[in-house]
Write an enzyme that holds these catalytic residues in place. Sequence first.
Site, mmCIF file in Angstrom:
data_model
loop_
_atom_site.group_PDB
_atom_site.id
_atom_site.type_symbol
_atom_site.label_atom_id
_atom_site.label_comp_id
_atom_site.label_asym_id
_atom_site.label_seq_id
_atom_site.Cartn_x
_atom_site.Cartn_y
_atom_site.Cartn_z
ATOM 1 N N TYR A 50 0.819 -1.211 0.000
ATOM 2 C CA TYR A 50 0.000 0.000 0.000
ATOM 3 C C TYR A 50 0.859 1.269 0.000
ATOM 4 O O TYR A 50 0.357 2.339 -0.342
ATOM 5 C CB TYR A 50 -0.927 0.045 1.211
ATOM 6 C CG TYR A 50 -1.817 -1.165 1.394
ATOM 7 C CD1 TYR A 50 -1.954 -2.143 0.395
ATOM 8 C CD2 TYR A 50 -2.532 -1.349 2.569
ATOM 9 C CE1 TYR A 50 -2.759 -3.247 0.582
ATOM 10 C CE2 TYR A 50 -3.346 -2.447 2.763
ATOM 11 C CZ TYR A 50 -3.446 -3.402 1.773
ATOM 12 O OH TYR A 50 -4.234 -4.494 1.971
ATOM 13 N N HIS A 116 1.478 -11.645 2.641
ATOM 14 C CA HIS A 116 0.420 -11.054 1.825
ATOM 15 C C HIS A 116 -0.216 -12.043 0.853
ATOM 16 O O HIS A 116 -1.389 -11.917 0.499
ATOM 17 C CB HIS A 116 0.972 -9.854 1.056
ATOM 18 C CG HIS A 116 -0.054 -8.816 0.762
ATOM 19 N ND1 HIS A 116 0.201 -7.466 0.803
ATOM 20 C CD2 HIS A 116 -1.359 -8.913 0.413
ATOM 21 C CE1 HIS A 116 -0.901 -6.798 0.491
ATOM 22 N NE2 HIS A 116 -1.856 -7.653 0.252
#
EC number: 1.1.1.358
Length: 285
Positions: A50, A116
């Site tokens: 992000y 992730h």
Amino acid sequence: MSYKLLKLNSGNTIPSIGLGCYDIPLNQTVKVVYEACKVGYRHFDTAVLYGNEQEVINGISQFLSENPSVPRSEFFYTTKIWNSQQGAKQTQNAIEKMLSQIDQGNLQYIDLLLLHSPLPGKTKRLESYGVMQEYVEKGKIKNIGVSNYGQHHIEELLNWNKLKIKPSVNQIEISPWCMRQEIAQWCLKNDIQVEAYAPLTHGYKLEKQEPEFKKIMEKYNKSPAQILIKWSRQKGYIPLPKTKTLSRLQENIDIDDFELTKDEIEVIDQPDVHDPTDWECLDAP
């Protein structure tokens, strides 16, 4: 807003709703996170991918600095190891950078660190998990888990002869149009909490509701976002709704004054639809 806390298999607790910080503009992230703290959020989800970890940390840190009576322990900060950072040395380097970011704020530790995705393959993901375990033992990370993992990926981990710390969370995309019931229920039965990212479908489904869904909204005088977040909570998941609109921060956590009935949940359920808004890697080798 009074947060319900859920118990993780580590013995620690996690707030039952979090603010998803994906795709919040970088120049707005500190303010959005800070304002979220002010209205009652205590759980924040970011990731290396992000690109806003430091801004999320800074927003929480600003609130803590201005409110010394609020303990750090009320907050739950999550970040994630990206695919290119998987492998023993890469993960160690990534975690050291994460800890240096923490040191620039006043969070002191990471509450939850996730892999992730499983995409880098078995060798790298197990190497990375091993390094994550070491940092839990050092006290710098409180809980570890995975994201976008299918059942076979988690079983691979549970059967690994070097496993010391069971994953506490699997974070996957879940909404009525991407229910993933089989993997979600399997995780819960195996004492692994399910975090639901994109519970609002990145906004794609919010304006196109069927008449029966609209009746539920009207009955409780709630927005489609509030209904979807409540649906996720009542399924036993931890929703991570994202917004960059300050006025919606409060709205998204004001869901404790109503309960959906079993029939209403069945109306909202779309078990025959599989329409993910994000990536699809639960079936990766």
